[in-house]
Design a protein around this motif. Structure first.
Motif, PDB file in Angstrom:
ATOM      1  N   TYR A  18      11.968  -4.504 -24.089  1.00 26.17           N
ATOM      2  CA  TYR A  18      10.878  -3.552 -23.904  1.00 26.17           C
ATOM      3  C   TYR A  18      10.006  -4.025 -22.757  1.00 26.17           C
ATOM      4  O   TYR A  18       9.616  -5.198 -22.704  1.00 26.17           O
ATOM      5  N   LYS A  19       9.695  -3.114 -21.861  1.00 28.99           N
ATOM      6  CA  LYS A  19       8.812  -3.462 -20.740  1.00 28.99           C
ATOM      7  C   LYS A  19       7.369  -3.436 -21.231  1.00 28.99           C
ATOM      8  O   LYS A  19       6.940  -2.499 -21.893  1.00 28.99           O
ATOM      9  N   THR A  20       6.632  -4.482 -20.895  1.00 28.21           N
ATOM     10  CA  THR A  20       5.210  -4.558 -21.214  1.00 28.21           C
ATOM     11  C   THR A  20       4.445  -4.663 -19.901  1.00 28.21           C
ATOM     12  O   THR A  20       5.052  -4.709 -18.835  1.00 28.21           O
ATOM     13  N   THR A  21       3.142  -4.728 -19.973  1.00 25.63           N
ATOM     14  CA  THR A  21       2.354  -4.832 -18.738  1.00 25.63           C
ATOM     15  C   THR A  21       2.577  -6.170 -18.040  1.00 25.63           C
ATOM     16  O   THR A  21       2.379  -6.266 -16.836  1.00 25.63           O
ATOM     17  N   HIS A  22       3.003  -7.183 -18.769  1.00 23.00           N
ATOM     18  CA  HIS A  22       3.169  -8.513 -18.190  1.00 23.00           C
ATOM     19  C   HIS A  22       4.620  -8.935 -18.013  1.00 23.00           C
ATOM     20  O   HIS A  22       4.878 -10.008 -17.481  1.00 23.00           O
ATOM     21  N   GLY A  23       5.557  -8.146 -18.504  1.00 26.37           N
ATOM     22  CA  GLY A  23       6.955  -8.537 -18.375  1.00 26.37           C
ATOM     23  C   GLY A  23       7.840  -7.786 -19.335  1.00 26.37           C
ATOM     24  O   GLY A  23       7.638  -6.606 -19.605  1.00 26.37           O
ATOM     25  N   PHE A  24       8.819  -8.503 -19.857  1.00 24.15           N
ATOM     26  CA  PHE A  24       9.759  -7.911 -20.799  1.00 24.15           C
ATOM     27  C   PHE A  24       9.730  -8.687 -22.105  1.00 24.15           C
ATOM     28  O   PHE A  24       9.774  -9.918 -22.115  1.00 24.15           O
ATOM     29  N   LEU A  25       9.660  -7.958 -23.201  1.00 25.77           N
ATOM     30  CA  LEU A  25       9.694  -8.523 -24.536  1.00 25.77           C
ATOM     31  C   LEU A  25      11.101  -8.312 -25.079  1.00 25.77           C
ATOM     32  O   LEU A  25      11.619  -7.195 -25.032  1.00 25.77           O
ATOM     33  N   ILE A  26      11.711  -9.368 -25.588  1.00 26.31           N
ATOM     34  CA  ILE A  26      13.073  -9.292 -26.112  1.00 26.31           C
ATOM     35  C   ILE A  26      12.993  -9.391 -27.626  1.00 26.31           C
ATOM     36  O   ILE A  26      12.349 -10.284 -28.187  1.00 26.31           O
ATOM     37  N   THR A  27      13.665  -8.445 -28.285  1.00 27.15           N
ATOM     38  CA  THR A  27      13.609  -8.326 -29.737  1.00 27.15           C
ATOM     39  C   THR A  27      15.013  -8.323 -30.311  1.00 27.15           C
ATOM     40  O   THR A  27      15.920  -7.707 -29.758  1.00 27.15           O
ATOM     41  N   GLU A  28      15.178  -8.991 -31.436  1.00 22.16           N
ATOM     42  CA  GLU A  28      16.449  -8.975 -32.153  1.00 22.16           C
ATOM     43  C   GLU A  28      16.558  -7.624 -32.846  1.00 22.16           C
ATOM     44  O   GLU A  28      15.631  -7.203 -33.533  1.00 22.16           O
ATOM     45  N   ASP A  29      17.644  -6.913 -32.623  1.00 24.32           N
ATOM     46  CA  ASP A  29      17.785  -5.524 -33.068  1.00 24.32           C
ATOM     47  C   ASP A  29      17.757  -5.317 -34.579  1.00 24.32           C
ATOM     48  O   ASP A  29      17.085  -4.427 -35.068  1.00 24.32           O
ATOM     49  N   GLU A  30      18.503  -6.099 -35.344  1.00 26.32           N
ATOM     50  CA  GLU A  30      18.648  -5.839 -36.780  1.00 26.32           C
ATOM     51  C   GLU A  30      17.336  -5.951 -37.539  1.00 26.32           C
ATOM     52  O   GLU A  30      16.975  -5.088 -38.316  1.00 26.32           O
ATOM     53  N   VAL A  31      16.625  -7.046 -37.332  1.00 25.82           N
ATOM     54  CA  VAL A  31      15.388  -7.289 -38.066  1.00 25.82           C
ATOM     55  C   VAL A  31      14.174  -6.805 -37.281  1.00 25.82           C
ATOM     56  O   VAL A  31      13.128  -6.530 -37.837  1.00 25.82           O
TER      57      VAL A  31
END
Length: 141
Positions: A18-31
Motif C-alpha cells: 500500500y502506498k502511503t505518504t512516506h513510502g510503501f507499507l507491506i502487509t501479509e495477506d492472510e492475516v
C-alpha cells in the motif's frame, strides 16, 4: 529496481503493498499484519516489523529483507518508469506507432492506447525528422 518490479515480487510472495505518504507499507495477506515499510522519500530507509517474524517464516523474512534492501538502494529518480506519450498528427488525427521488431519501423494509424504507440520522451527526441508540429499526449493509466 523499478517500483513495478518491486510490487510484482511482493505479489509473488503473497504480500500486499500500500502506498502511503512516506513510502510503501507491506502487509501479509492472510492475516493482514503489517510486516515492513520502505521509504519513497529517502534512499536506504527500510523497517521490518517484529510481526514479520510471526507472520512469515525465516526464509520469507530473509527474502523480504533482500528485496527491501535492493529497492531502498535504488536512487529515487530511477525507481519509476519513464512517462510515456502518444504522438498525434494534428492534421490527420492519426497516432504514430512503432514495431517491436528489429527494424523499429514507424507508421501512422487510428490505433490508440496500445503499447505500439506509447513513446518515452527520449524516444520522441530521437526521431530523425522534425516533429515540432506534432502533439504529445501524456499516457495516463
Amino acid at each position: 529496481m523499478k517500483t513495478s518490479e518491486f510490487k510484482a515480487v511482493l505479489d509473488e510472495m503473497d504480500l500486499a503493498v500500500y502506498k502511503t505518504t512516506h513510502g510503501f507499507l507491506i502487509t501479509e495477506d492472510e492475516v493482514g499484519r503489517d510486516v515492513a515499510k520502505v521509504s519513497n522519500r529517502h534512499e536506504h530507509v527500510i523497517e521490518i516489523y517484529a510481526d514479520a517474524y510471526t507472520a512469515l517464516d525465516k526464509e520469507q523474512v530473509k527474502e523480504l529483507f533482500e528485496l527491501l534492501t535492493a529497492y531502498a538502494s535504488t536512487p529515487l529518480d530511477e525507481r519509476e518508469e519513464p512517462k510515456k506519450y502518444y504522438v498525434k498528427c494534428p492534421v490527420t488525427g492519426q497516432y504514430l506507432n512503432k514495431s517491436e521488431g528489429e527494424n523499429k519501423a514507424l507508421w501512422w494509424s487510428n490505433a490508440y492506447g496500445n503499447e505500439s504507440n506509447k513513446f518515452t520522451r527520449e524516444e520522441i527526441e530521437s526521431f530523425a525528422r522534425k516533429r515540432d508540429y506534432l502533439i504529445d499526449e501524456e499516457v495516463t493509466e
